[in-house]
Design an enzyme around this catalytic site. Structure first.
Site, PDB file in Angstrom:
ATOM      1  N   GLU A 239      -1.081  -8.564   5.002  1.00 14.89           N
ATOM      2  CA  GLU A 239      -0.738  -8.643   6.621  1.00 14.89           C
ATOM      3  C   GLU A 239      -1.914  -8.496   7.579  1.00 14.89           C
ATOM      4  OE1 GLU A 239      -0.227  -6.143   4.893  1.00 14.89           O
ATOM      5  OE2 GLU A 239      -0.356  -4.494   5.948  1.00 14.89           O
TER       6      GLU A 239
ATOM      7  N   CYS B  57       0.953  -1.279   0.073  1.00 16.38           N
ATOM      8  CA  CYS B  57      -0.045   0.119   0.157  1.00 16.38           C
ATOM      9  C   CYS B  57       0.795   1.332  -0.025  1.00 16.38           C
ATOM     10  CB  CYS B  57      -0.845  -0.155   1.140  1.00 16.38           C
ATOM     11  SG  CYS B  57      -2.486   1.087   0.996  1.00 16.38           S
TER      12      CYS B  57
ATOM     13  N   HIS C 256      -3.448  -5.429   1.589  1.00 17.53           N
ATOM     14  CA  HIS C 256      -2.820  -5.603   3.057  1.00 17.53           C
ATOM     15  C   HIS C 256      -2.784  -7.207   3.255  1.00 17.53           C
ATOM     16  CE1 HIS C 256      -2.176  -1.537   4.501  1.00 17.53           C
ATOM     17  NE2 HIS C 256      -3.115  -1.260   3.625  1.00 17.53           N
TER      18      HIS C 256
END
Ligand code: GLN
Length: 192
Positions: free
Chosen positions: A171, A79, A169
């Protein structure tokens, strides 16, 4: 396999948690002396890219990180991290490291659709969950950049040599496959 995670702003903790799940050693990069230790890969997290560029400069991290990236250290930008690596960003000359041959569009999905979750196909990994938060997408690629994922006709993941970027994302999901992909890039780079 120590991975340095830029930890000056944004969503770095989630990357730490993902690497913990994968039993991969990592450390935080907050100041120039953190770069004295060996590093086999670098993660640039999501957050606010313009703030990050300012902090990187103020903390004297910009130049040393730039030279690590240009010397071929594997780097994964999510990002805002993607925006830090882009050689071009539509409509602005406020840029970061400018090492990756992509043109990115910042806050590309507008206000209404700024944040959303979906599933998408990622290169060899198959279908994975993707979470977008005020995300950019990649307008165009050049150089040696390869497209790894397209969602709604927009490029949302790409790789050029040792640089990997996702507009989303990974994560923030419980699917660790993109991180595994990055770790395998770091392992191959170490061997070569
Ligand atoms: N919109 C942010 C920026 O421009 C990126 C958002 C994110 O990293 N989740 O930097």
């Amino acid at each position: 396999m120590p991975i340095g995670i830029l930890a000056i702003q944004g969503a770095f903790r989630e990357h730490e948690m993902t690497l913990d799940r994968l039993h991969v050693k990592h450390f935080q990069i907050r100041q120039a002396k953190d770069l004295d230790q060996p590093m086999e890969g670098l993660i640039l997290p999501g957050g606010e890219s313009t703030t990050m560029v300012k902090l990187l400069t103020d903390l004297k991290l910009f130049e040393p990180l730039l030279s690590l990236i240009t010397s071929g250290l594997p780097v994964f930008g999510t990002c805002a991290g993607l925006l830090l690596l882009a050689k071009q960003i539509s409509g602005t000359d406020k840029l970061g490291f400018q090492t990756m041959s992509i043109r990115a569009k910042r806050n590309a999905y507008g206000r209404q659709l700024g944040s959303f979750a979906c599933e998408g196909h990622f290169a060899d990994l198959g279908i994975i969950p993707m979470v977008f938060i005020r995300a950019p997408y990649i307008d165009s690629i050049f150089g040696k950049t390869e497209i790894l994922a397209i969602v709604n006709d927009h490029i949302v993941a790409a790789r050029e040599n040792q640089q990997l970027v996702t507009a989303f994302h990974p994560e923030l999901t419980n699917d660790d496959s993109v991180h595994k992909y990055f770790i395998s890039m770091c392992q191959k780079n170490k061997k070569s």
